[in-house]
Design a protein around this motif. Structure first.
Motif, PDB file in Angstrom:
ATOM      1  N   GLN A   1       9.900   4.758 -15.225  1.00 56.14           N
ATOM      2  CA  GLN A   1       9.120   3.961 -16.061  1.00 56.14           C
ATOM      3  C   GLN A   1       7.495   4.454 -16.310  1.00 56.14           C
ATOM      4  OE1 GLN A   1       9.613   0.226 -14.107  1.00 56.14           O
ATOM      5  NE2 GLN A   1      11.463  -0.198 -15.500  1.00 56.14           N
ATOM      6  N   ILE A   2       7.200   5.025 -15.482  1.00 55.99           N
ATOM      7  CA  ILE A   2       5.675   5.741 -15.303  1.00 55.99           C
ATOM      8  C   ILE A   2       5.944   6.837 -16.387  1.00 55.99           C
ATOM      9  CG2 ILE A   2       4.024   6.900 -13.978  1.00 55.99           C
ATOM     10  CD1 ILE A   2       4.283   4.775 -11.828  1.00 55.99           C
ATOM     11  N   SER A   3       6.885   7.747 -16.112  1.00 58.41           N
ATOM     12  CA  SER A   3       7.096   9.026 -16.567  1.00 58.41           C
ATOM     13  C   SER A   3       7.389   8.734 -17.992  1.00 58.41           C
ATOM     14  CB  SER A   3       8.250   9.791 -15.842  1.00 58.41           C
ATOM     15  OG  SER A   3       8.010  10.126 -14.756  1.00 58.41           O
ATOM     16  N   LYS A   4       7.850   7.838 -18.406  1.00 57.11           N
ATOM     17  CA  LYS A   4       8.190   7.690 -19.761  1.00 57.11           C
ATOM     18  C   LYS A   4       6.940   6.914 -20.689  1.00 57.11           C
ATOM     19  CE  LYS A   4      10.536   4.460 -23.109  1.00 57.11           C
ATOM     20  NZ  LYS A   4      11.538   3.293 -23.118  1.00 57.11           N
ATOM     21  N   PHE A   5       6.120   6.219 -20.086  1.00 58.54           N
ATOM     22  CA  PHE A   5       4.860   5.688 -20.323  1.00 58.54           C
ATOM     23  C   PHE A   5       3.852   6.780 -20.635  1.00 58.54           C
ATOM     24  CE2 PHE A   5       0.519   3.981 -19.278  1.00 58.54           C
ATOM     25  CZ  PHE A   5       0.397   3.073 -20.358  1.00 58.54           C
ATOM     26  N   LEU A   6       3.686   7.522 -19.681  1.00 56.37           N
ATOM     27  CA  LEU A   6       2.716   8.552 -19.846  1.00 56.37           C
ATOM     28  C   LEU A   6       2.743   9.628 -20.678  1.00 56.37           C
ATOM     29  CD1 LEU A   6       1.843   8.969 -15.658  1.00 56.37           C
ATOM     30  CD2 LEU A   6       0.589   7.737 -17.473  1.00 56.37           C
ATOM     31  N   GLN A   7       4.218   9.846 -20.831  1.00 54.33           N
ATOM     32  CA  GLN A   7       4.635  10.758 -21.853  1.00 54.33           C
ATOM     33  C   GLN A   7       4.441  10.451 -23.166  1.00 54.33           C
ATOM     34  OE1 GLN A   7       8.541  11.779 -20.282  1.00 54.33           O
ATOM     35  NE2 GLN A   7       7.835  13.163 -18.686  1.00 54.33           N
ATOM     36  N   THR A   8       4.568   9.181 -23.453  1.00 53.85           N
ATOM     37  CA  THR A   8       4.773   8.703 -25.117  1.00 53.85           C
ATOM     38  C   THR A   8       3.215   8.023 -25.310  1.00 53.85           C
ATOM     39  OG1 THR A   8       5.573   6.462 -24.071  1.00 53.85           O
ATOM     40  CG2 THR A   8       7.215   8.314 -24.913  1.00 53.85           C
ATOM     41  N   SER A   9       2.530   7.697 -24.390  1.00 45.81           N
ATOM     42  CA  SER A   9       1.165   7.110 -24.634  1.00 45.81           C
ATOM     43  C   SER A   9       0.092   8.010 -24.633  1.00 45.81           C
ATOM     44  CB  SER A   9       0.824   6.131 -23.512  1.00 45.81           C
ATOM     45  OG  SER A   9       1.894   5.067 -23.258  1.00 45.81           O
TER      46      SER A   9
ATOM     47  N   TYR B   1      11.156  -3.519 -11.853  1.00 46.50           N
ATOM     48  CA  TYR B   1      11.874  -2.268 -11.327  1.00 46.50           C
ATOM     49  C   TYR B   1      12.333  -3.015  -9.819  1.00 46.50           C
ATOM     50  CZ  TYR B   1       7.852  -1.602  -8.242  1.00 46.50           C
ATOM     51  OH  TYR B   1       6.727  -1.460  -7.453  1.00 46.50           O
ATOM     52  N   GLU B   2      13.269  -2.249  -9.380  1.00 48.83           N
ATOM     53  CA  GLU B   2      13.913  -2.924  -7.892  1.00 48.83           C
ATOM     54  C   GLU B   2      13.451  -1.729  -6.876  1.00 48.83           C
ATOM     55  OE1 GLU B   2      17.764  -4.474  -8.207  1.00 48.83           O
ATOM     56  OE2 GLU B   2      17.152  -6.087  -9.609  1.00 48.83           O
ATOM     57  N   GLN B   3      13.761  -0.552  -7.465  1.00 48.18           N
ATOM     58  CA  GLN B   3      13.819   0.672  -6.648  1.00 48.18           C
ATOM     59  C   GLN B   3      12.753   1.537  -7.117  1.00 48.18           C
ATOM     60  OE1 GLN B   3      15.538   1.022  -3.894  1.00 48.18           O
ATOM     61  NE2 GLN B   3      16.673  -0.925  -4.394  1.00 48.18           N
ATOM     62  N   LEU B   4      11.799   2.335  -6.018  1.00 49.17           N
ATOM     63  CA  LEU B   4      10.815   3.085  -6.571  1.00 49.17           C
ATOM     64  C   LEU B   4      11.101   4.246  -7.508  1.00 49.17           C
ATOM     65  CD1 LEU B   4       7.778   3.550  -5.634  1.00 49.17           C
ATOM     66  CD2 LEU B   4       8.677   5.251  -4.158  1.00 49.17           C
TER      67      LEU B   4
ATOM     68  N   ALA C   1       0.873  -1.231  -0.029  1.00 52.34           N
ATOM     69  CA  ALA C   1       0.063  -0.007  -0.086  1.00 52.34           C
ATOM     70  C   ALA C   1       0.999   1.313   0.076  1.00 52.34           C
ATOM     71  CB  ALA C   1      -0.771  -0.007   0.994  1.00 52.34           C
ATOM     72  N   GLU C   2       2.028   1.228   0.695  1.00 50.08           N
ATOM     73  CA  GLU C   2       2.890   2.433   0.512  1.00 50.08           C
ATOM     74  C   GLU C   2       3.539   2.685  -0.471  1.00 50.08           C
ATOM     75  OE1 GLU C   2       4.571   5.696   1.903  1.00 50.08           O
ATOM     76  OE2 GLU C   2       3.327   4.621   3.213  1.00 50.08           O
ATOM     77  N   ILE C   3       3.751   1.802  -1.306  1.00 49.20           N
ATOM     78  CA  ILE C   3       4.423   1.983  -2.708  1.00 49.20           C
ATOM     79  C   ILE C   3       3.361   2.427  -3.544  1.00 49.20           C
ATOM     80  CG2 ILE C   3       5.178   0.470  -4.660  1.00 49.20           C
ATOM     81  CD1 ILE C   3       6.630  -1.138  -2.792  1.00 49.20           C
ATOM     82  N   TYR C   4       2.037   1.720  -3.487  1.00 53.46           N
ATOM     83  CA  TYR C   4       0.951   2.109  -4.163  1.00 53.46           C
ATOM     84  C   TYR C   4       0.602   3.899  -4.135  1.00 53.46           C
ATOM     85  CZ  TYR C   4      -0.367  -2.641  -4.259  1.00 53.46           C
ATOM     86  OH  TYR C   4      -0.706  -3.854  -4.726  1.00 53.46           O
ATOM     87  N   LEU C   5       0.778   4.274  -2.586  1.00 52.30           N
ATOM     88  CA  LEU C   5       0.436   5.761  -2.352  1.00 52.30           C
ATOM     89  C   LEU C   5       1.541   6.394  -3.196  1.00 52.30           C
ATOM     90  CD1 LEU C   5      -1.144   7.838  -1.154  1.00 52.30           C
ATOM     91  CD2 LEU C   5       0.425   7.260   1.040  1.00 52.30           C
ATOM     92  N   GLN C   6       2.784   6.108  -3.027  1.00 52.49           N
ATOM     93  CA  GLN C   6       3.961   6.776  -3.793  1.00 52.49           C
ATOM     94  C   GLN C   6       3.961   6.955  -5.241  1.00 52.49           C
ATOM     95  OE1 GLN C   6       7.841   5.937  -2.031  1.00 52.49           O
ATOM     96  NE2 GLN C   6       6.877   5.267  -0.031  1.00 52.49           N
TER      97      GLN C   6
ATOM     98  N   ARG D   1       7.906  -5.640  -9.154  1.00 54.10           N
ATOM     99  CA  ARG D   1       9.139  -5.322  -8.213  1.00 54.10           C
ATOM    100  C   ARG D   1       9.697  -6.703  -8.191  1.00 54.10           C
ATOM    101  NH1 ARG D   1       9.769  -4.577  -2.672  1.00 54.10           N
ATOM    102  NH2 ARG D   1       7.641  -4.919  -2.430  1.00 54.10           N
ATOM    103  N   ASP D   2      11.023  -6.819  -8.956  1.00 51.12           N
ATOM    104  CA  ASP D   2      11.716  -8.043  -8.945  1.00 51.12           C
ATOM    105  C   ASP D   2      12.308  -8.362  -7.378  1.00 51.12           C
ATOM    106  OD1 ASP D   2      11.623  -8.823 -11.401  1.00 51.12           O
ATOM    107  OD2 ASP D   2      13.025  -7.340 -11.958  1.00 51.12           O
ATOM    108  N   SER D   3      12.410  -7.214  -6.503  1.00 51.49           N
ATOM    109  CA  SER D   3      13.015  -7.550  -5.202  1.00 51.49           C
ATOM    110  C   SER D   3      12.121  -8.084  -4.270  1.00 51.49           C
ATOM    111  CB  SER D   3      13.888  -6.222  -4.880  1.00 51.49           C
ATOM    112  OG  SER D   3      12.579  -5.216  -4.688  1.00 51.49           O
ATOM    113  N   ALA D   4      10.880  -8.433  -4.472  1.00 55.06           N
ATOM    114  CA  ALA D   4       9.834  -8.984  -3.898  1.00 55.06           C
ATOM    115  C   ALA D   4      10.008 -10.549  -3.732  1.00 55.06           C
ATOM    116  CB  ALA D   4       8.581  -8.477  -4.223  1.00 55.06           C
ATOM    117  N   GLY D   5      10.799 -11.045  -4.481  1.00 58.45           N
ATOM    118  CA  GLY D   5      11.287 -12.465  -4.383  1.00 58.45           C
ATOM    119  C   GLY D   5       9.927 -13.269  -4.955  1.00 58.45           C
ATOM    120  N   LYS D   6       9.287 -12.850  -5.849  1.00 57.20           N
ATOM    121  CA  LYS D   6       8.035 -13.545  -6.589  1.00 57.20           C
ATOM    122  C   LYS D   6       8.411 -13.381  -8.029  1.00 57.20           C
ATOM    123  CE  LYS D   6       5.093 -11.988  -3.012  1.00 57.20           C
ATOM    124  NZ  LYS D   6       3.668 -11.041  -2.749  1.00 57.20           N
ATOM    125  N   ARG D   7       7.592 -14.172  -8.790  1.00 55.09           N
ATOM    126  CA  ARG D   7       7.466 -14.339 -10.195  1.00 55.09           C
ATOM    127  C   ARG D   7       6.321 -13.926 -10.728  1.00 55.09           C
ATOM    128  NH1 ARG D   7       9.165 -19.778 -12.772  1.00 55.09           N
ATOM    129  NH2 ARG D   7       9.155 -18.277 -14.548  1.00 55.09           N
TER     130      ARG D   7
END
Length: 146
Positions: free
Chosen positions: A137-145, A128-131, A16-21, A103-109
């Protein structure tokens, strides 16, 4: 620009904290129709507190209306969620541009149904690994889409 943000609610609130950020970052580009996904508090029924008292049918219909209204979708898909999968399927049917972040660092597939759906155009998947990487990636997506 109207953005629909997806993240697990009843499937688990560990991120939830990541979602908020991420929502705060997305709001610098436009209106996030689903900012409640970043709410950390759940009621006794497993709903975010902003949805307390609302029926499941109301939430479903409201969220689908927001999805239809949106210009694009950003989904944080690290925490598996049936609801997020449903929303992504609907977004594909509606031909909405979609960015999934895992997020790859979450230890999941990541589910093969999400990873395998990427086409590099309408449906994109980024790891991604870091916020700050996710925000880039969001900035690039929103600017190009849009």
């Amino acid at each position: 620009m109207k953005i629909y943000f997806c993240g697990s609610i009843r499937g688990g609130r560990d991120h939830a904290e990541i979602y908020l950020q991420l929502i705060n970052h997305i709001q610098t580009f436009g209106q996030v129709l689903t900012e409640h996904v970043g709410c950390k508090e759940l009621d006794t029924e497993g709903k975010v507190v902003t949805d307390t008292g609302l029926t499941d049918k109301f939430i479903h219909d409201r969220d689908l209306a927001w999805l239809k209204e949106s210009d694009m979708v950003v989904a944080e898909v690290t925490m598996p969620s049936l609801g997020v999968g449903y929303e992504l399927g609907q977004a594909i049917v509606m031909k909405k541009p979609v960015l999934c972040l895992f997020r790859d660092s979450a230890g999941k597939r990541l589910s093969a149904m999400i990873e395998g759906a990427k086409d590099g155009k309408l449906f994109q998947v980024e790891h991604y690994e870091q916020l700050d990487q996710a925000e880039q990636q969001i900035s690039k997506f929103l600017q190009t889409s849009f």
